[in-house]
Every structure is written in structure tokens, then in C-alpha cells.
Design an enzyme around this catalytic site. Structure first.
Site, PDB file in Angstrom:
ATOM      1  N   HIS A 219    -115.369  42.833 -12.012  1.00 50.84           N
ATOM      2  CA  HIS A 219    -114.230  42.200 -11.326  1.00 50.84           C
ATOM      3  C   HIS A 219    -112.993  42.001 -12.197  1.00 50.84           C
ATOM      4  O   HIS A 219    -111.959  41.584 -11.702  1.00 50.84           O
ATOM      5  CB  HIS A 219    -114.647  40.837 -10.749  1.00 50.84           C
ATOM      6  CG  HIS A 219    -114.798  39.766 -11.790  1.00 50.84           C
ATOM      7  ND1 HIS A 219    -115.978  39.535 -12.459  1.00 50.84           N
ATOM      8  CD2 HIS A 219    -113.898  38.885 -12.306  1.00 50.84           C
ATOM      9  CE1 HIS A 219    -115.799  38.550 -13.319  1.00 50.84           C
ATOM     10  NE2 HIS A 219    -114.556  38.136 -13.259  1.00 50.84           N
TER      11      HIS A 219
HETATM   12  C1  UD1 Z   1    -110.640  34.862 -11.272  1.00 50.81           C
HETATM   13  C2  UD1 Z   1    -110.289  34.477 -12.695  1.00 50.81           C
HETATM   14  C3  UD1 Z   1    -111.248  35.173 -13.658  1.00 50.81           C
HETATM   15  C4  UD1 Z   1    -112.694  34.881 -13.301  1.00 50.81           C
HETATM   16  C5  UD1 Z   1    -112.931  35.222 -11.832  1.00 50.81           C
HETATM   17  C6  UD1 Z   1    -114.318  34.770 -11.443  1.00 50.81           C
HETATM   18  C7  UD1 Z   1    -107.898  34.086 -13.176  1.00 50.81           C
HETATM   19  C8  UD1 Z   1    -106.668  34.661 -13.751  1.00 50.81           C
HETATM   20  N1  UD1 Z   1    -108.937  34.941 -13.041  1.00 50.81           N
HETATM   21  O1  UD1 Z   1    -110.440  36.260 -11.136  1.00 50.81           O
HETATM   22  O2  UD1 Z   1    -111.013  34.698 -14.977  1.00 50.81           O
HETATM   23  O3  UD1 Z   1    -113.520  35.661 -14.106  1.00 50.81           O
HETATM   24  O4  UD1 Z   1    -111.987  34.512 -11.007  1.00 50.81           O
HETATM   25  O5  UD1 Z   1    -114.771  35.389 -10.299  1.00 50.81           O
HETATM   26  O6  UD1 Z   1    -107.941  32.919 -12.862  1.00 50.81           O
HETATM   27  N2  UD1 Z   1    -110.273  37.211  -3.240  1.00 50.81           N
HETATM   28  C9  UD1 Z   1    -110.804  37.143  -1.980  1.00 50.81           C
HETATM   29  N3  UD1 Z   1    -111.507  36.022  -1.654  1.00 50.81           N
HETATM   30  C10 UD1 Z   1    -111.686  34.979  -2.482  1.00 50.81           C
HETATM   31  C11 UD1 Z   1    -111.132  35.053  -3.766  1.00 50.81           C
HETATM   32  C12 UD1 Z   1    -110.434  36.179  -4.134  1.00 50.81           C
HETATM   33  O7  UD1 Z   1    -110.666  38.053  -1.172  1.00 50.81           O
HETATM   34  O8  UD1 Z   1    -112.357  33.988  -2.097  1.00 50.81           O
HETATM   35  C13 UD1 Z   1    -109.549  38.445  -3.625  1.00 50.81           C
HETATM   36  C14 UD1 Z   1    -108.067  38.394  -3.291  1.00 50.81           C
HETATM   37  O9  UD1 Z   1    -107.687  39.675  -2.879  1.00 50.81           O
HETATM   38  C15 UD1 Z   1    -107.434  38.057  -4.630  1.00 50.81           C
HETATM   39  C16 UD1 Z   1    -108.383  38.741  -5.611  1.00 50.81           C
HETATM   40  O10 UD1 Z   1    -109.669  38.615  -5.040  1.00 50.81           O
HETATM   41  O11 UD1 Z   1    -106.117  38.520  -4.735  1.00 50.81           O
HETATM   42  C17 UD1 Z   1    -108.373  38.143  -7.004  1.00 50.81           C
HETATM   43  O12 UD1 Z   1    -108.660  36.727  -6.937  1.00 50.81           O
HETATM   44  P1  UD1 Z   1    -108.151  35.753  -8.113  1.00 50.81           P
HETATM   45  O13 UD1 Z   1    -108.718  34.416  -7.918  1.00 50.81           O
HETATM   46  O14 UD1 Z   1    -106.672  35.859  -8.262  1.00 50.81           O
HETATM   47  O15 UD1 Z   1    -108.741  36.404  -9.414  1.00 50.81           O
HETATM   48  P2  UD1 Z   1    -110.226  36.898  -9.713  1.00 50.81           P
HETATM   49  O16 UD1 Z   1    -110.184  38.360  -9.949  1.00 50.81           O
HETATM   50  O17 UD1 Z   1    -111.155  36.354  -8.713  1.00 50.81           O
HETATM   51  N1  UDP Z   2    -122.542  35.051  -9.461  1.00 52.88           N
HETATM   52  C1  UDP Z   2    -123.077  34.748  -8.217  1.00 52.88           C
HETATM   53  N2  UDP Z   2    -123.024  35.710  -7.239  1.00 52.88           N
HETATM   54  C2  UDP Z   2    -122.477  36.942  -7.447  1.00 52.88           C
HETATM   55  C3  UDP Z   2    -121.960  37.232  -8.729  1.00 52.88           C
HETATM   56  C4  UDP Z   2    -121.987  36.260  -9.718  1.00 52.88           C
HETATM   57  O1  UDP Z   2    -123.590  33.653  -7.997  1.00 52.88           O
HETATM   58  O2  UDP Z   2    -122.471  37.751  -6.517  1.00 52.88           O
HETATM   59  C5  UDP Z   2    -122.575  34.012 -10.512  1.00 52.88           C
HETATM   60  C6  UDP Z   2    -123.227  34.431 -11.793  1.00 52.88           C
HETATM   61  O3  UDP Z   2    -124.630  34.234 -11.732  1.00 52.88           O
HETATM   62  C7  UDP Z   2    -122.537  33.527 -12.797  1.00 52.88           C
HETATM   63  C8  UDP Z   2    -121.146  33.386 -12.240  1.00 52.88           C
HETATM   64  O4  UDP Z   2    -121.239  33.727 -10.860  1.00 52.88           O
HETATM   65  O5  UDP Z   2    -123.161  32.259 -12.828  1.00 52.88           O
HETATM   66  C9  UDP Z   2    -120.190  34.318 -12.928  1.00 52.88           C
HETATM   67  O6  UDP Z   2    -118.995  34.361 -12.221  1.00 52.88           O
HETATM   68  P1  UDP Z   2    -117.988  35.580 -12.294  1.00 52.88           P
HETATM   69  O7  UDP Z   2    -118.678  36.796 -12.777  1.00 52.88           O
HETATM   70  O8  UDP Z   2    -117.294  35.647 -10.985  1.00 52.88           O
HETATM   71  O9  UDP Z   2    -116.891  35.051 -13.332  1.00 52.88           O
HETATM   72  P2  UDP Z   2    -116.791  34.996 -14.926  1.00 52.88           P
HETATM   73  O10 UDP Z   2    -118.008  34.363 -15.460  1.00 52.88           O
HETATM   74  O11 UDP Z   2    -116.576  36.384 -15.401  1.00 52.88           O
HETATM   75  O12 UDP Z   2    -115.547  34.202 -15.146  1.00 52.88           O
END
Ligand code: UD1
Ligand code: UDP
Length: 385
Positions: A219
Site C-alpha cells: 500500500h
Molecule cells: C496511510 C498512512 C500510511 C499508513 C497507511 C496504513 C499517511 C500519509 N499515510 O496511508 O503511513 O501506512 O495509512 O494503512 O498518513 N481509501 C479508501 N478508504 C479508506 C481509506 C483510504 O478508499 O477507508 C483510499 C482513498 O482512495 C485514499 C487512499 O486510499 O485516497 C489513501 O488513503 P490515505 O489515508 O491518504 O493513505 P494510505 O495509503 O491509507
Molecule cells: N491488517 C489487517 N487487515 C489487512 C491488512 C493489515 O488487519 O487486510 C493489519 C495488520 O495485521 C497490522 C496492521 O493492519 O496489524 C498494519 O497496517 P497497514 O499495513 O495498513 O499499515 P502500516 O503498518 O504499514 O502503517
């Protein structure tokens, strides 16, 4: 009784917050009152609500419903909303997790109002400032009064940046306290891995066999937003499923799902989605995820949290990033940095498939980081009153 405001927003923060909320409920309910602000950074039910329900976290007291946007707009919306809530709640501390935009907004709002900032998962560095997370974590650490650091490498990083390690207080934003406390995600794994098997049937639903599949999550923006990098990673996954007699399970982050549908070349998308050994599934719940981790043969990921969980379950790890903050995993030989390089990913998977045993010495603590953190917060309160 002290009052803390906890800010969550993204999936991993909700999961981390579960450990602290549980510790407060079980051991500190007469001393700590917690108010939860959800920024709404993640909002799909399977990225947010599912974790509150499954992990027994109290519903957020305040939901700012900020949602997705550019970094500036998203962070600004959170900053305004958090500031307003802090002015109303007047907490003794604001508690923040990790390195997301929700963390950054909380750090700015709290420190400008002179509310001591508590940063859990402090000190981590990738030394790559093109990552939005690296900026967020540096800013948050330097605005914090209490820094809780999961690993010794994190302590060294803070020392290098001028933090006085070993300073015993009283703590302020200018003279912060730095504590090596183990990893709060580890608390959850210790607690939930015992019951996950009873609670979910994901292995049966996907018809998976133990040690016969690779679990993949992707992601990071530099992987999803670069067609070339995404193609390299997806091609590697296809190669593994086609040639290595392993299934691939990919719980898709919504960011990745959206980009894959619109940006992946048609032939590669067909190769991926048309292979019956590749399970492209929506994000799974935490208990489902830990069952998948526990039963996998190997884990390929660019996630921070999933890297640590791989180590906890003693699974070989291939990191689809150019570097990691969790350097101990690599140093102990349990993980390889393969970046978004198809050949390197395949080579790393092959290496681990041929390796009988790996070492997983404890680097993430004893599963009681949350209690440690609560005790330090309570001690700090006695300094300041
Ligand atoms: C964010 C965090 C990242 C973390 C990740 C965990 C920042 C800069 N990034 O990245 O550090 O590792 O969360 O998962 O804060 N979207 C949906 N539904 C949702 C949420 C997101 O469709 O419920 C889609 C949207 O198109 C959005 C994109 O995901 O634009 C990115 O979401 P965003 O929260 O901006 O960043 P993440 O890539 O999720
Ligand atoms: N996770 C989850 N379901 C998923 C993918 C990840 O519950 O489909 C959990 C995973 O076990 C871990 C956390 O989400 O505890 C990690 O989150 P993510 O990879 O979104 O973010 P990051 O840790 O990179 O910030």
C-alpha cells in the site's frame, strides 16, 4: 484521575490503540480517563469499524470524518478538528501513534496548545525523507514530551538527533523523556494470537493449507503510485504463484485496489486476477490477518506493522521497499530488503524456501508495553501537578 486524548485515524493506529485502551480498562480505569478522537482518515468499514468491534475498543468519542484528500488539505482539516476538540476537552496529555497524517496533525495541535504530546512508536527512521511517514515521525518526535520507543535502534536514532537518553525528568517538550518500552503491536499479538484461531474461519473460507501460501500486502504510495514499481511487484507475485507451488493471498488496501484496476496493464491484471492460486481479497479483519500470518509460508509486504507481525510468527519476510525502519529483522537474517524489484523478490523467496531454520531473537519486548506506558504517564502527572 488524569484525562488523555488519543488520536487515531488509519488502520494500524486503531489496532495499536486497542492495546492501550485494554490496559486502561483492565488496570488503570480508576486513574486514567481516555477520550478517543478518530480523524476519519480511514473510513471504509473494513479499514476502521471492524477493528473497533473486533478488538473491543470503545467507540470514538469524536469522529472528525476528514476522509481522503491531498496531504495538505487532509492534515489541515485534522489539525482544525483536533485543536477544537482539545480546547473543549482540556486533556492532561495527547497520545499519538506511529507516523500518519493523523499523527502529524495531533502533534501540531497538541504542542501548540502546550498539551504534552505522548508519541508511541517514536524513534523509527527510514532515512528516506521522500516518504510522507518519515516527515511525520520526525516532526512528531520533536514536538513530543514523552517518547515511547519500541526498539534499541530507535533509541540510537533519537540520540543521534540530540535527545538526552537517560534523562529522568521532569519532562517537558524541551527536555523530553525517552523510554525503550517494546512494541505496543506486540501486546496485541500476544493477546489475540491465542484466540484468533477460534474466532475466524478465513483459512477454510479461502481453502488454504498451512505453510502453502505467501501472504502479500502492498500500500505504500511509492509502490502504488509508480506504475513501474507496482508492475514489478505484481509480476513477482504472479511468478511465485505460477512456478513455486504456493498460493498467494493479497488482502488489498483500497488505495492499491483502485490503482490496480485503473493503472495496471490489462495483460498483467488478467495474469493476476485469472490465476486460481492467487486470492485477491478485500482488507481482512485483524484476527483474520493474524491467522493468515500465522499459517503463511512467507510474507511479502511494504507494511510496517505486517513486517513485525511476520517476525512474531517466525515467518521469513521479504520487504518490498528500498529500506525499513525495522532493521533488527534484517540484521537477524529473518528478512530481506528486495525493494520493488521482481528478480530480487523472486530470488529472496527462493532463498527462504530453501532455508530450514531462521533465528528470531526477541527484539520487540514482552507484550506489556501498554502497561509500561500508562505507568510512565501517571508518574509524569505527579511531576506536573
Ligand atoms: C496511510 C498512512 C500510511 C499508513 C497507511 C496504513 C499517511 C500519509 N499515510 O496511508 O503511513 O501506512 O495509512 O494503512 O498518513 N481509501 C479508501 N478508504 C479508506 C481509506 C483510504 O478508499 O477507508 C483510499 C482513498 O482512495 C485514499 C487512499 O486510499 O485516497 C489513501 O488513503 P490515505 O489515508 O491518504 O493513505 P494510505 O495509503 O491509507
Ligand atoms: N491488517 C489487517 N487487515 C489487512 C491488512 C493489515 O488487519 O487486510 C493489519 C495488520 O495485521 C497490522 C496492521 O493492519 O496489524 C498494519 O497496517 P497497514 O499495513 O495498513 O499499515 P502500516 O503498518 O504499514 O502503517
Amino acid at each position: 484521575m488524569i484525562k488523555i486524548v488519543t488520536v487515531v485515524g488509519a488502520r494500524p493506529q486503531i489496532i495499536k490503540a486497542a492495546a492501550l485502551s485494554r490496559a486502561i480498562r483492565n488496570s488503570f480505569s480508576d486513574q486514567i480517563r481516555e477520550i478517543i478522537i478518530h480523524t476519519g482518515q480511514h473510513y471504509d468499514a473494513n479499514m476502521s469499524q471492524v477493528f473497533f468491534e473486533e478488538l473491543g475498543i470503545p467507540s470514538p468519542d469524536i469522529n472528525l470524518s476528514i476522509g481522503s484528500d491531498s496531504h495538505g488539505k487532509q492534515t489541515a482539516g485534522m489539525l482544525q478538528g483536533i485543536e477544537k476538540s482539545l480546547l473543549k476537552e482540556k486533556p492532561d496529555f495527547i497520545v499519538l501513534y506511529g507516523d500518519t497524517n493523523s499523527t502529524l496533525a495531533g502533534a501540531i495541535a497538541g504542542s501548540k496548545l502546550h498539551i504534552p504530546v505522548v508519541h508511541i512508536e517514536a524513534g523509527l527512521r527510514s532515512f528516506n525523507k521522500s516518504m510522507p511517514e518519515e516527515i511525520n515521525r520526525i516532526m512528531c518526535d520533536h514536538a513530543s514530551t514523552l517518547l515511547f520507543v519500541p526498539t534499541l535502534s530507535g533509541i540510537k536514532n533519537l540520540e543521534r538527533e540530540g535527545f538526552a537518553i537517560g534523562y529522568t525528568g521532569p519532562f517537558t517538550a524541551d527536555q523530553p523523556g525517552v523510554f525503550h518500552c517494546g512494541d505496543i503491536m506486540f501486546d496485541n499479538l500476544v493477546y489475540f494470537s491465542k484466540i484468533a484461531g477460534r474466532m475466524t474461519g478465513i483459512m477454510q473460507t479461502l481453502k488454504l493449507s498451512e505453510n502453502k501460501f505467501v501472504l502479500c500486502t502492498i500500500h505504500r504510495d511509492n509502490n502504488t503510485d509508480s506504475p513501474e514499481r507496482l508492475q514489478q511487484i505484481i509480476s513477482a507475485m504472479c511468478h511465485i504463484a505460477e512456478n513455486m507451488n504456493l498460493d498467494i493471498v493479497i488482502p488489498l488496501h483500497p488505495r492499491t485496489a483502485k490503482i490496480m484496476e485503473s493503472k495496471l496493464p490489462q495483460d498483467l491484471f488478467k495474469r493476476l486476477s485469472g490465476n486460481k492460486n492467487i486470492h485477491l481479497i478485500p482488507p481482512v479483519s485483524y484476527l483474520e490477518m493474524i491467522m493468515l500470518e500465522k499459517n503463511s509460508r512467507l510474507i511479502l509486504t511494504d507494511s510496517g506493522g505486517v513486517q513485525k507481525e511476520a517476525y512474531f510468527f517466525k515467518k521469513p519476510l521479504v520487504v518490498a521497499r528500498p529500506e525499513t525502519e525495522w532493521v533488527e529483522i534484517i540484521e537477524n537474517g529473518a528478512g530481506i530488503i528486495a525493494d520493488a524489484d521482481e528478480a530480487k523478490i523472486i530470488e529472496s523467496v527462493n532463498y527462504f524456501l530453501g532455508k530450514e531454520t531462521l533465528d528470531f531473537p526477541n527484539v520487540f519486548g514482552d507484550g506489556h508495553a501498554a502497561e509500561f506506558i500508562c505507568n510512565i504517564i501517571l508518574e509524569q502527572k505527579t511531576y506536573s501537578t
